[in-house]
Design a protein around this motif. Structure first.
Motif, PDB file in Angstrom:
ATOM      1  N   LEU A 281       0.831  -1.209   0.000  1.00 57.02           N
ATOM      2  CA  LEU A 281       0.000   0.000   0.000  1.00 57.02           C
ATOM      3  C   LEU A 281       0.861   1.254   0.000  1.00 57.02           C
ATOM      4  O   LEU A 281       0.606   2.207  -0.734  1.00 57.02           O
ATOM      5  CB  LEU A 281      -0.907   0.006   1.225  1.00 57.02           C
ATOM      6  N   GLY A 282       1.888   1.203   0.822  1.00 52.13           N
ATOM      7  CA  GLY A 282       2.801   2.335   0.894  1.00 52.13           C
ATOM      8  C   GLY A 282       3.433   2.625  -0.447  1.00 52.13           C
ATOM      9  O   GLY A 282       3.532   3.775  -0.888  1.00 52.13           O
ATOM     10  N   ALA A 283       3.831   1.544  -1.119  1.00 53.21           N
ATOM     11  CA  ALA A 283       4.452   1.697  -2.437  1.00 53.21           C
ATOM     12  C   ALA A 283       3.456   2.298  -3.418  1.00 53.21           C
ATOM     13  O   ALA A 283       3.780   3.203  -4.196  1.00 53.21           O
ATOM     14  CB  ALA A 283       4.966   0.357  -2.930  1.00 53.21           C
ATOM     15  N   VAL A 284       2.215   1.816  -3.344  1.00 56.45           N
ATOM     16  CA  VAL A 284       1.191   2.322  -4.258  1.00 56.45           C
ATOM     17  C   VAL A 284       0.964   3.814  -4.013  1.00 56.45           C
ATOM     18  O   VAL A 284       0.895   4.610  -4.945  1.00 56.45           O
ATOM     19  CB  VAL A 284      -0.129   1.528  -4.069  1.00 56.45           C
ATOM     20  N   PHE A 285       0.869   4.177  -2.763  1.00 59.14           N
ATOM     21  CA  PHE A 285       0.543   5.564  -2.405  1.00 59.14           C
ATOM     22  C   PHE A 285       1.680   6.524  -2.683  1.00 59.14           C
ATOM     23  O   PHE A 285       1.467   7.632  -3.142  1.00 59.14           O
ATOM     24  CB  PHE A 285       0.172   5.658  -0.917  1.00 59.14           C
ATOM     25  N   TYR A 286       2.879   6.107  -2.360  1.00 54.17           N
ATOM     26  CA  TYR A 286       3.963   7.090  -2.356  1.00 54.17           C
ATOM     27  C   TYR A 286       4.989   6.873  -3.461  1.00 54.17           C
ATOM     28  O   TYR A 286       5.902   7.654  -3.623  1.00 54.17           O
ATOM     29  CB  TYR A 286       4.639   7.119  -0.986  1.00 54.17           C
ATOM     30  N   LEU A 287       4.823   5.763  -4.212  1.00 52.72           N
ATOM     31  CA  LEU A 287       5.772   5.529  -5.293  1.00 52.72           C
ATOM     32  C   LEU A 287       5.067   5.605  -6.636  1.00 52.72           C
ATOM     33  O   LEU A 287       5.479   6.300  -7.552  1.00 52.72           O
ATOM     34  CB  LEU A 287       6.437   4.157  -5.101  1.00 52.72           C
ATOM     35  N   LYS A 288       3.933   4.911  -6.730  1.00 47.55           N
ATOM     36  CA  LYS A 288       3.235   4.790  -8.015  1.00 47.55           C
ATOM     37  C   LYS A 288       2.328   5.986  -8.278  1.00 47.55           C
ATOM     38  O   LYS A 288       2.463   6.702  -9.240  1.00 47.55           O
ATOM     39  CB  LYS A 288       2.398   3.493  -8.027  1.00 47.55           C
ATOM     40  N   PHE A 289       1.361   6.170  -7.376  1.00 53.79           N
ATOM     41  CA  PHE A 289       0.355   7.224  -7.603  1.00 53.79           C
ATOM     42  C   PHE A 289       0.508   8.291  -6.541  1.00 53.79           C
ATOM     43  O   PHE A 289      -0.173   8.288  -5.525  1.00 53.79           O
ATOM     44  CB  PHE A 289      -1.054   6.629  -7.548  1.00 53.79           C
ATOM     45  N   VAL A 290       1.403   9.218  -6.756  1.00 52.15           N
ATOM     46  CA  VAL A 290       1.718  10.166  -5.700  1.00 52.15           C
ATOM     47  C   VAL A 290       0.589  11.141  -5.416  1.00 52.15           C
ATOM     48  O   VAL A 290       0.610  11.850  -4.428  1.00 52.15           O
ATOM     49  CB  VAL A 290       3.016  10.952  -6.013  1.00 52.15           C
ATOM     50  N   GLY A 291      -0.425  11.170  -6.266  1.00 53.21           N
ATOM     51  CA  GLY A 291      -1.561  12.046  -6.005  1.00 53.21           C
ATOM     52  C   GLY A 291      -2.555  11.429  -5.029  1.00 53.21           C
ATOM     53  O   GLY A 291      -3.377  12.128  -4.445  1.00 53.21           O
ATOM     54  N   LEU A 292      -2.469  10.132  -4.829  1.00 56.56           N
ATOM     55  CA  LEU A 292      -3.448   9.421  -4.007  1.00 56.56           C
ATOM     56  C   LEU A 292      -3.539   9.921  -2.551  1.00 56.56           C
ATOM     57  O   LEU A 292      -4.649  10.114  -2.049  1.00 56.56           O
ATOM     58  CB  LEU A 292      -3.136   7.924  -4.004  1.00 56.56           C
ATOM     59  N   PRO A 293      -2.404  10.111  -1.880  1.00 54.63           N
ATOM     60  CA  PRO A 293      -2.503  10.517  -0.472  1.00 54.63           C
ATOM     61  C   PRO A 293      -3.369  11.748  -0.285  1.00 54.63           C
ATOM     62  O   PRO A 293      -4.211  11.789   0.608  1.00 54.63           O
ATOM     63  CB  PRO A 293      -1.050  10.808  -0.085  1.00 54.63           C
ATOM     64  N   ALA A 294      -3.196  12.749  -1.155  1.00 50.45           N
ATOM     65  CA  ALA A 294      -3.971  13.978  -1.013  1.00 50.45           C
ATOM     66  C   ALA A 294      -5.463  13.691  -1.142  1.00 50.45           C
ATOM     67  O   ALA A 294      -6.283  14.234  -0.386  1.00 50.45           O
ATOM     68  CB  ALA A 294      -3.532  14.988  -2.069  1.00 50.45           C
ATOM     69  N   LYS A 295      -5.808  12.818  -2.091  1.00 47.63           N
ATOM     70  CA  LYS A 295      -7.226  12.491  -2.279  1.00 47.63           C
ATOM     71  C   LYS A 295      -7.779  11.781  -1.044  1.00 47.63           C
ATOM     72  O   LYS A 295      -8.898  12.027  -0.602  1.00 47.63           O
ATOM     73  CB  LYS A 295      -7.389  11.587  -3.501  1.00 47.63           C
ATOM     74  N   PHE A 296      -6.976  10.884  -0.504  1.00 51.49           N
ATOM     75  CA  PHE A 296      -7.413  10.161   0.703  1.00 51.49           C
ATOM     76  C   PHE A 296      -7.628  11.095   1.870  1.00 51.49           C
ATOM     77  O   PHE A 296      -8.592  10.978   2.609  1.00 51.49           O
ATOM     78  CB  PHE A 296      -6.363   9.100   1.065  1.00 51.49           C
ATOM     79  N   VAL A 297      -6.690  12.027   1.985  1.00 53.89           N
ATOM     80  CA  VAL A 297      -6.804  12.986   3.081  1.00 53.89           C
ATOM     81  C   VAL A 297      -8.104  13.771   2.932  1.00 53.89           C
ATOM     82  O   VAL A 297      -8.845  13.981   3.899  1.00 53.89           O
ATOM     83  CB  VAL A 297      -5.594  13.939   3.084  1.00 53.89           C
ATOM     84  N   ALA A 298      -8.406  14.179   1.706  1.00 53.50           N
ATOM     85  CA  ALA A 298      -9.633  14.938   1.476  1.00 53.50           C
ATOM     86  C   ALA A 298     -10.862  14.085   1.795  1.00 53.50           C
ATOM     87  O   ALA A 298     -11.843  14.565   2.352  1.00 53.50           O
ATOM     88  CB  ALA A 298      -9.673  15.412   0.024  1.00 53.50           C
ATOM     89  N   LEU A 299     -10.768  12.808   1.456  1.00 51.19           N
ATOM     90  CA  LEU A 299     -11.898  11.899   1.645  1.00 51.19           C
ATOM     91  C   LEU A 299     -12.191  11.664   3.132  1.00 51.19           C
ATOM     92  O   LEU A 299     -13.336  11.655   3.558  1.00 51.19           O
ATOM     93  CB  LEU A 299     -11.578  10.572   0.950  1.00 51.19           C
ATOM     94  N   PHE A 300     -11.110  11.490   3.894  1.00 52.66           N
ATOM     95  CA  PHE A 300     -11.290  11.205   5.318  1.00 52.66           C
ATOM     96  C   PHE A 300     -10.848  12.394   6.156  1.00 52.66           C
ATOM     97  O   PHE A 300     -10.091  12.269   7.106  1.00 52.66           O
ATOM     98  CB  PHE A 300     -10.491   9.967   5.724  1.00 52.66           C
ATOM     99  N   LYS A 301     -11.342  13.561   5.776  1.00 54.45           N
ATOM    100  CA  LYS A 301     -10.903  14.799   6.415  1.00 54.45           C
ATOM    101  C   LYS A 301     -10.925  14.740   7.962  1.00 54.45           C
ATOM    102  O   LYS A 301      -9.904  14.988   8.591  1.00 54.45           O
ATOM    103  CB  LYS A 301     -11.782  15.951   5.915  1.00 54.45           C
ATOM    104  N   PRO A 302     -12.047  14.437   8.573  1.00 54.63           N
ATOM    105  CA  PRO A 302     -12.079  14.500  10.040  1.00 54.63           C
ATOM    106  C   PRO A 302     -11.064  13.554  10.680  1.00 54.63           C
ATOM    107  O   PRO A 302     -10.374  13.935  11.631  1.00 54.63           O
ATOM    108  CB  PRO A 302     -13.501  14.060  10.386  1.00 54.63           C
ATOM    109  N   LEU A 303     -10.954  12.345  10.141  1.00 53.17           N
ATOM    110  CA  LEU A 303      -9.997  11.400  10.698  1.00 53.17           C
ATOM    111  C   LEU A 303      -8.587  11.936  10.573  1.00 53.17           C
ATOM    112  O   LEU A 303      -7.781  11.859  11.504  1.00 53.17           O
ATOM    113  CB  LEU A 303     -10.095  10.063   9.955  1.00 53.17           C
ATOM    114  N   HIS A 304      -8.294  12.485   9.408  1.00 54.87           N
ATOM    115  CA  HIS A 304      -6.946  12.994   9.201  1.00 54.87           C
ATOM    116  C   HIS A 304      -6.635  14.138  10.152  1.00 54.87           C
ATOM    117  O   HIS A 304      -5.539  14.227  10.711  1.00 54.87           O
ATOM    118  CB  HIS A 304      -6.763  13.455   7.743  1.00 54.87           C
TER     119      HIS A 304
END
Lengths: 649, 514
Positions: A535-558
C-alpha cells in the motif's frame, strides 16, 4: 566484572564532565567511548556467565553488595547490583546500543561546540540506565529511573539556546515526573504492604499477599492491584504510554543520537523492564495486567495512526517507537513477559538503526527533517539507504528480519490469552501492524524516492556519512537482521534461559500457548505487514496524487490523527493553564487575604489605635509593642485563670 | 567523651569574637578588614570545634550528651542546662557550618557598617547554637527569641528597598507566636514545677492541658517553620534580606520550628500531638501545593526560592506529624538537606545579584554562555531541590512521604503531587535564568564564578551529593534519638492513666503552687 559494566560509564562521565577542558574534545570522546565499550564487553561476558554458567547450566545469577544507602527503621536500602538473566539481557542491550551511539556521535556532533559535554551526558545516561536494570530494590531502581530522566532532560535540551528544545526538555521531565509520582506511591504502598523494598523479599511474599486488601485514599482495594497499578503509572510515563506519551514526540528536539539511544532503544523501554522485573507481583494482580493490556493495545493503535500522518522524519519514527512500546506492554499484560523483552531487544536494534539512519539523512540534508523537502536522494547516499531498508523491513515484520520473530510471538501470545482484552489487543495490534508497514514504506519512499524537493544548494551538498557513523549503523543492522532468529529459542522458545528472573503462573503461560495457535494467527501479522508495504508503495511511489485524495476523503480522521488526537491542547487547558491561574490567585490571596487579615490588618488597626491614644511621630515600634503587650497580658491572665481553675477540678 | 564544656564554648566563643571586633581601632577600611577576618577566623574555629564534637559524639546513644548543669536561678529551680542528642547534633553543625560561609559570602557584598554587620552575625551564631543546645525551657526561650533580634537588625539595616516593612513583619509574626509559647512555658512551669526539658518530657500533663499548651507552642513553631497560612512573612523577609541573611534564615532559622516540634510538642504533649496531627498534616499538604503553585508564577528569584522553602518545610511537618520512624527521620533529614540546598540556592542568587543588582528573573537569561561554571553549580542545586535521587533532597522528601503514606494514604497522595510541582517551578526558573539566548547585554557581560564564590559553593555542593549517596552517616546518629522520641511518644499515648498520679504526686511534694 559487574563493577566495570556499571561504573565504567560513570567514570567516563566524570572525567569528560569535570576535566573536559583539560583533556580536550578528542580526549573526552576517547574516554567516554572507552568507558562504554569496556562496559559492553563486560556485559557480554556477564551474559555468557549468567545465562549459561553455573553448575547445572541454569545460569549463575548473582547480587553484588556495594554499600548501605538509606536505613530508617525497617526501611533498609542498599546500593547493590543484581545481575540475573533479565538484568544481563538489558545490560547487553543498553551497552551495545550505547556504544554504537557513542561512536556515531563522534561523527555526528563533529560540528558542535560542546562535544565533551555531549559525550559526558551520554555516558551519564548509560550509567543511570545500568543502575536501573541492575537494582536489587525498588529505591535504587527509582534512582536509575530518575537518573535517566535527568540525563534525558539534559540531552533533549542540549541545544539550550533553542526555546523549543528547552520547552521539550522541561515537558519531558515533568510528564515523566507525573509517572514517577505513581511510581513513588507504588513503592510506598509496597513498603506498607510488605515492610520491605528488596526485590527478593517482595517476590517471596507476593503469593501470600494475593488475597490481601489495603486502604487507599479512603477505600479498601485489592492490595497488589493498587501497588501494581501505581507502579505501572511510572512505567506509563517513562515508556510513553497513551495518556503520558506527549513528551516523546517533542523529545525529538534533542540531537538525533540521543533520540536513538534514549527515546528509542533504552530509556523508554525501562517501563517494560519494570513490569517484567516485577512479574512475581504483577502475576497476582490480574486487574492490573488487564489494564496494562488495554493501555498497551490502545497505545499501539493510536500511535500508529498518528505516525501515518506526520512529516517530520524523526517524529514518524518517534510515534513508531511509541506504537512498538504498546506492543511490548500488551505482551506484558497477557503475561508474555519474555516475549515483551524479546521484542524490546530486537526493537532496540532496528529502532536505533532507523534513528541513526535518519540522523545520517538529516546530516546529509544539512539538518533538514521535513520529509516533504527530501526525495530522490537514494543514489547519493546508497549505504544509508540500504541500512534504512533493513531497519524498516525489520520494523514492518517482514520474514526473517528481527522484528518478524518478536512481533509474531507478541501477537500470538495476545491471541493465546483467550481473554477479551487479549483479543482486543490482538486485533488492535494487527491493525497497527498494517499501519506500521504502511508508514515505514511511506517514510522510505518519501525520503529517498520521487522527485528531489530540496533546493539546489542542499542537493549539491548531500554526501554519504563518514565511516565513524556508518560502522555503528552496520553493527545495529546486523542485530536487526539476525537477532530475532538467533535468540528466538533462548528468549521465547521451549527452553528459555530466564530461570527465576521472570515468573509466570502456569495458568498464564501464554508464551508456551503461543506456539500452538492456529495457522492463520501465525500468518496474519506477516500478511498485514506485506500489505502495508505494498500500500505504501502504491501511495507514495506509483500514484503520488493518491494521499492527497485520501486525506480529502477522510478529512475529520486525518485532522484527528494529524493533530495527534489533540492531547497537547487538552492537557494545556486541563492542567497547565489552571495551575498557573491558581498560582496567581493564591499569590494575590497571600497579599490580600492572609496579610490583609493578618499582619497588615493588625498593623493598620494598631496604628489607628495608636493614633487615637497618642501622637508619637515614629510610633512603629511602639504600636507593635503595644499590641503585643495587650495580647500578652490578656493571654497570660487568661491562661493563669484557666490553669488555676482548670487544673483544680 | 570530652571533659570540657564544649557546648558552652561553642555557644559563647562567637561572643569572644565580638569582643575582639569591638576593640579594633583605626581607619574605617582597616576596621572593616579586620572585622571580617576576626569574624571568619572565629566562626571557622567554632566550626572546627563542632567537628571535633561530632567525632566525639557517641552514635549509639539516644541520650543527651556533653551535658552541663549549672545553677542559675536556684530559688526558682531554673538551671543552666546544655546538652545535645542525635536530633539536635546536626542542627548545631548546620549553624556552625553556615556562619563562616555567610561571612565569606558577605566579604565583598557588604560595604557599609562592616564592623556592626560582623558583630551581628557572631551574636546570631551564639543564639542559634544555643537554641539547639539548651535543655532548659527558660534558656531555650532566651536563645530562641534572641535569634530574632540580630535577624531583625540584619534585614532592617542591610536589607533592600522595603527592609523596614519586612523586618517588622518578621518581628510581629514571630513574636506573636513566641508570646504564646512563653505563656505555655510559664504554664508548664506552674504545672510540673520544673523548667528542665528532660523532666518535662518524663512528666506529661493531663490531656486537656496538653491541648492548650500544644496550641500555644504550635503558634510559635508554625510561624517559624513557616506553615501555611502564617508563611507570608518569609517571602518578604527573604526578598529584602541581604544574601547572607537569607542563607541563615532559610538554612537555620526555619529549622528551629521543626526542632521545637520534635523537642517539645511531640514528647511533652503526645496526646495533643496525636489529636492535632491530621490537621497539621493537611496544613502541610496545603502548604506544599499552594506555595508550589505560587512559586510557579513568581518573577522574583528570591521570592520563588522563598516560596519553595515553605513547600519543602511542608514535607518536614508532614513527616514529623506522621509519627513514624521514616517520617520523623525523614523530616529531620529534610531540614538538614534543605538547610544546605536552600542556603546554596540563595548564595547562587546572591552571585548574580552582586553583579546585576536585580532579582528579576526576566533580566537574566542565557547565563550558560558566559557563566558555564555557575550554570553547572546552579543546575546541581536545582536538581537537588527538585529531589533527585543521589542528592540529599531526595532522601528527606522520600522518607517523609513514606512516613506520611503509612499514616494516611490520601494525604500522601496529595503531598506527592509536590514532586511534580516542585520540579515545574525549579526547571522553569533555571530555564529562564540560565538557558536560552543572551537577551540582556549586561547579563551577558557578567563574569563567571570568582575563586571566593567557588570556595563557599563547592563545599555545599559536595555535601549535597555526599548526603544523597551516603546519608547513613547522618542517619545512624539521628535514629537512636528518634527511636527514643517515638518511644516516649507512644508511651505518652498509652499511659495516660498514670498521668493523674504523677500530677497528684507533684502536688504532694509541693512543687505545684496552688
Amino acid at each position: 566484572m559487574e563493577i566495570i559494566a556499571v561504573f565504567a560509564p560513570l567514570l567516563g562521565f566524570l572525567i569528560a564532565f569535570l576535566f573536559g577542558k583539560q583533556i580536550g574534545d578528542k580526549g573526552a570522546q576517547f574516554v567516554t567511548c572507552a568507558g562504554i565499550i569496556s562496559a559492553a564487553i563486560a556485559s557480554c561476558m556477564l551474559y555468557v556467565a549468567v545465562t549459561m554458567g553455573g553448575h547445572d547450566g541454569h545460569g549463575d545469577a548473582r547480587t553484588v553488595f556495594l554499600m548501605n544507602w538509606i536505613t530508617s527503621g525497617d526501611f533498609i536500602v542498599n546500593w547493590a547490583l543484581r545481575v540475573d538473566q533479565l538484568a544481563v539481557v538489558m545490560m547487553c542491550v543498553v551497552t551495545i546500543v550505547s556504544s554504537c551511539v557513542h561512536v556515531y556521535s563522534v561523527g555526528y556532533m563533529s560540528h558542535d561546540k560542546c562535544k565533551a559535554r555531549f559525550m559526558a551526558y551520554l555516558s551519564l545516561f548509560s550509567f543511570a540506565m545500568m543502575m536501573l536494570v541492575t537494582s536489587d530494590n525498588l529505591v535504587q531502581l527509582f534512582f536509575g529511573w530518575e537518573g535517566v530522566g535527568v540525563a534525558s532532560y539534559l540531552l533533549i535540551g542540549f541545544w539550550n539556546h533553542k526555546d523549543s528544545a528547552n520547552s521539550a526538555s522541561i515537558k519531558a521531565f515533568l510528564v515523566n515526573r507525573v509517572g514517577d509520582f505513581g511510581l513513588a506511591l507504588g513503592i510506598f504502598a509496597a513498603f506498607l504492604l510488605f515492610g520491605t523494598v528488596q526485590l527478593d523479599e517482595l517476590f517471596a511474599q507476593a503469593a501470600g499477599a494475593a488475597n490481601q486488601t489495603m486502604e487507599f485514599v479512603g477505600f479498601e482495594f485489592h492490595a497488589l492491584t493498587v501497588v501494581c497499578l501505581l507502579l505501572f503509572m511510572g512505567a506509563m510515563g517513562k515508556s510513553a504510554q497513551l495518556g503520558l506519551h506527549t513528551w516523546l514526540p517533542d523529545a525529538m528536539e534533542g540531537p538525533t543520537p540521543v533520540s536513538a539511544l534514549i527515546h528509542a532503544a533504552t530509556m523508554v523501554t525501562a517501563g517494560v523492564f519494570l513490569v517484567a522485573r516485577l512479574s512475581p507481583m504483577f502475576e497476582f494482580a490480574p486487574i492490573a495486567l488487564m489494564v496494562i493490556t488495554v493501555v498497551g493495545g490502545l497505545t499501539a493503535f493510536v500511535a500508529a495512526t498518528i505516525g501515518m500522518t506526520q512529516f517530520d522524519i524523526k517524529r514518524v519514527i518517534a510515534y513508531s517507537t511509541m506504537s512498538q512500546l504498546g506492543y511490548m506492554f500488551f505482551a506484558l499484560g497477557v503475561s508474555a513477559y519474555s516475549a515483551a523483552i524479546f521484542h524490546l531487544m530486537t526493537h532496540a536494534f532496528f529502532k536505533a538503526l532507523l534513528f541513526l539512519g535518519a540522523g545520517s539523512v538529516i546530516h546529509a540534508m544539512s539538518d533538514e527533517q521535513d520529509m516533504r523537502k527530501m526525495g530522490g536522494i537514494w543514489k547519493k547516499i546508497p549505504t544509508t539507504y540500504a541500512l534504512m531498508w533493513i531497519g524498516s523491513l525489520a520494523l514492518a515484520g517482514v520474514p526473517f528480519f528481527a522484528g518478524y520473530y518478536s512481533k509474531d510471538i507478541v501477537l500470538e501470545a495476545a491471541w493465546a490469552d483467550h481473554s477479551w482484552f487479549g483479543n482486543m489487543a490482538f486485533w488492535l495490534g494487527i491493525a497497527a501492524a498494517l499501519m506500521t508497514a504502511f508508514y515505514s514504506a511511506r517514510l522510505l519512499f518519501m525520503t529517498f524516492h520521487g522527485k528531489a524537493r530540496a533546493n539546489k544548494k542542499v542537493m549539491d551538498h548531500i554526501h554519504e556519512s563518514p565511516p565513524v557513523m556508518l560502522v555503528p549503523l552496520m553493527i545495529l543492522a546486523a542485530g536487526a537482521l539476525g537477532a530475532g532468529y538467533y535468540f528466538y529459542d533462548t528468549f521465547v522458545g521451549h527452553h528459555p534461559h530466564w530461570d527465576k528472573s521472570i515468573f509466570v503462573l502456569a495458568a498464564n503461560d501464554t508464551v508456551e500457548a503461543a506456539h500452538h495457535v492456529p495457522y492463520w494467527v501465525k500468518k496474519l501479522p506477516v500478511v498485514m505487514g506485506m500489505l502495508g508495504l505494498i500500500l505504501g508503495a502504491v501511495f507514495y511511489l506509483k500514484f503520488v496524487g493518491l494521499p492527497a485524495k485520501f486525506v480529502a476523503l477522510f478529512k475529520p480522521l486525518h485532522v484527528l490523527f494529524f493533530n495527534k488526537w489533540f492531547f497537547d491542547p487538552l492537557y494545556n487547558a486541563l492542567f497547565i493553564k489552571p495551575s498557573l491561574m491558581l498560582g496567581k490567585v493564591f499569590f494575590k490571596s497571600d497579599k490580600n487575604i492572609v496579610d490583609g487579615v493578618g499582619p497588615d490588618g493588625v498593623a493598620k488597626t494598631s496604628m489607628r489605635m495608636g493614633g487615637l491614644l497618642s501622637h508619637l511621630q515614629s510610633g512603629y515600634v511602639f504600636h507593635y509593642a503595644f499590641v503585643m503587650m495587650v495580647g500578652l497580658i490578656g493571654l497570660v491572665s487568661w491562661f493563669f485563670f484557666k490553669m488555676t481553675f482548670g487544673a483544680g477540678e | 567523651m570530652i571533659d570540657f564544656p564544649i557546648l558552652s564554648l561553642l555557644t559563647f566563643l562567637p561572643l569572644v569574637g565580638v569582643f575582639f571586633i569591638l576593640i579594633i581601632r583605626g581607619d574605617e577600611d582597616i576596621v572593616a578588614r579586620n572585622a571580617r577576618r576576626v569574624a571568619l577566623y572565629m566562626s571557622g574555629f567554632v566550626f572546627l570545634l563542632s567537628i571535633y564534637m561530632l567525632v566525639q559524639f557517641d552514635p549509639a546513644s539516644a541520650d543527651f550528651q556533653f551535658t552541663e548543669t549549672r545553677e542559675w536561678f536556684a530559688a526558682f529551680n531554673i538551671n543552666y542546662r546544655m546538652g545535645i542528642d542525635g536530633i539536635s547534633l546536626f542542627f548545631v553543625l548546620l549553624a556552625t557550618f553556615l556562619t563562616p560561609i555567610c561571612i565569606l559570602a558577605s566579604w565583598k557584598s557588604i560595604k557599609t557598617r562592616v564592623k556592626e554587620y560582623m558583630i551581628t552575625f557572631l551574636i546570631l551564631e551564639t543564639f542559634m547554637i544555643g537554641t539547639f543546645c539548651a535543655l532548659d525551657t527558660v534558656l531555650f526561650y532566651v536563645f530562641f527569641e534572641g535569634v530574632l533580634i540580630p535577624m531583625f537588625i540584619i534585614i532592617g539595616v542591610w536589607g533592600g528597598a522595603r527592609k523596614i516593612y519586612s523586618a517588622f513583619k518578621l518581628f510581629l509574626y514571630t513574636l506573636l507566636g513566641s508570646v504564646l509559647m512563653l505563656v505555655a512555658l510559664l504554664a508548664l512551669y506552674v504545672q510540673v514545677g520544673t523548667t528542665d526539658i528532660s523532666m518535662l518530657i518524663e512528666n506529661p500533663v493531663v490531656r486537656d492541658v496538653q491541648m492548650w499548651l500544644f496550641l500555644a507552642f504550635f503558634a510559635s513553631f508554625a510561624v517559624k517553620m513557616p506553615m501555611w497560612p502564617v508563611h507570608t512573612w518569609l517571602p518578604d523577609a527573604h526578598v529584602e534580606a541581604p544574601t547572607a541573611g537569607s542563607v541563615i534564615l532559610a538554612g537555620v532559622l526555619l529549622k528551629m520550628g521543626g526542632y521545637g516540634f520534635l523537642r517539645f510538642s511531640m514528647p511533652m504533649f503526645p496526646e495533643a500531638t496525636e489529636y492535632f496531627a491530621p490537621m497539621i498534616m493537611w496544613l502541610s499538604v496545603i502548604a506544599i501545593i499552594y506555595t508550589s503553585l505560587v512559586a510557579l508564577v513568581q518573577e522574583d528569584m528570591k521570592k520563588l526560592i522563598a516560596y519553595s522553602s515553605v513547600a519543602h518545610m511542608g514535607f518536614v511537618t508532614l513527616g514529623i506529624f506522621s509519627a513514624t520512624t521514616q517520617g520523623v527521620e525523614g523530616g529531620i533529614f529534610q531540614m538538614l538537606s534543605h538547610g544546605i540546598i536552600s542556603a546554596a540556592l540563595f548564595l547562587c542568587v546572591g552571585v548574580v545579584y552582586d553583579r546585576l543588582h536585580t532579582r528579576e528573573i526576566s533580566r537574566y537569561g542565557g547565563l550558560v554562555n558566559n557563566m558555564p561554571k555557575y550554570a553547572t553549580v546552579f543546575m546541581l542545586l536545582m536538581l537537588a531541590s527538585v529531589g533527585l535521587p543521589g542528592t540529599s533532597g531526595f532522601v528527606g522528601e522520600f522518607l517523609t512521604l513514606m512516613g506520611a503514606f503509612q499514616a494516611n494514604t490520601t494525604i500522601a497522595v496529595f503531598a506527592t503531587t509536590g514532586v511534580v510541582l516542585g520540579a515545574a517551578y525549579m526547571l522553569v526558573l533555571y530555564r529562564r535564568v540560565v538557558f536560552g539566548e543572551s537577551k540582556n547585554k549586561d547579563a551577558a557581560a557578567m563574569k563567571d564564578l570568582t575563586k571566593l564564590e567557588y570556595s563557599y559553593l563547592v563545599p555545599l555542593v559536595l555535601i549535597v551529593l555526599w548526603l544523597g549517596i551516603a546519608p547513613s552517616y547522618v542517619m545512624d546518629r539521628v535514629s537512636p534519638s528518634v527511636e527514643k522520641l517515638l518511644g516516649q511518644y507512644e508511651a505518652g499515648l498509652t499511659v495516660n492513666d498514670n498521668i493523674g498520679q504523677n500530677i497528684a504526686q507533684n502536688i504532694n511534694e509541693g512543687t505545684i503552687n496552688e
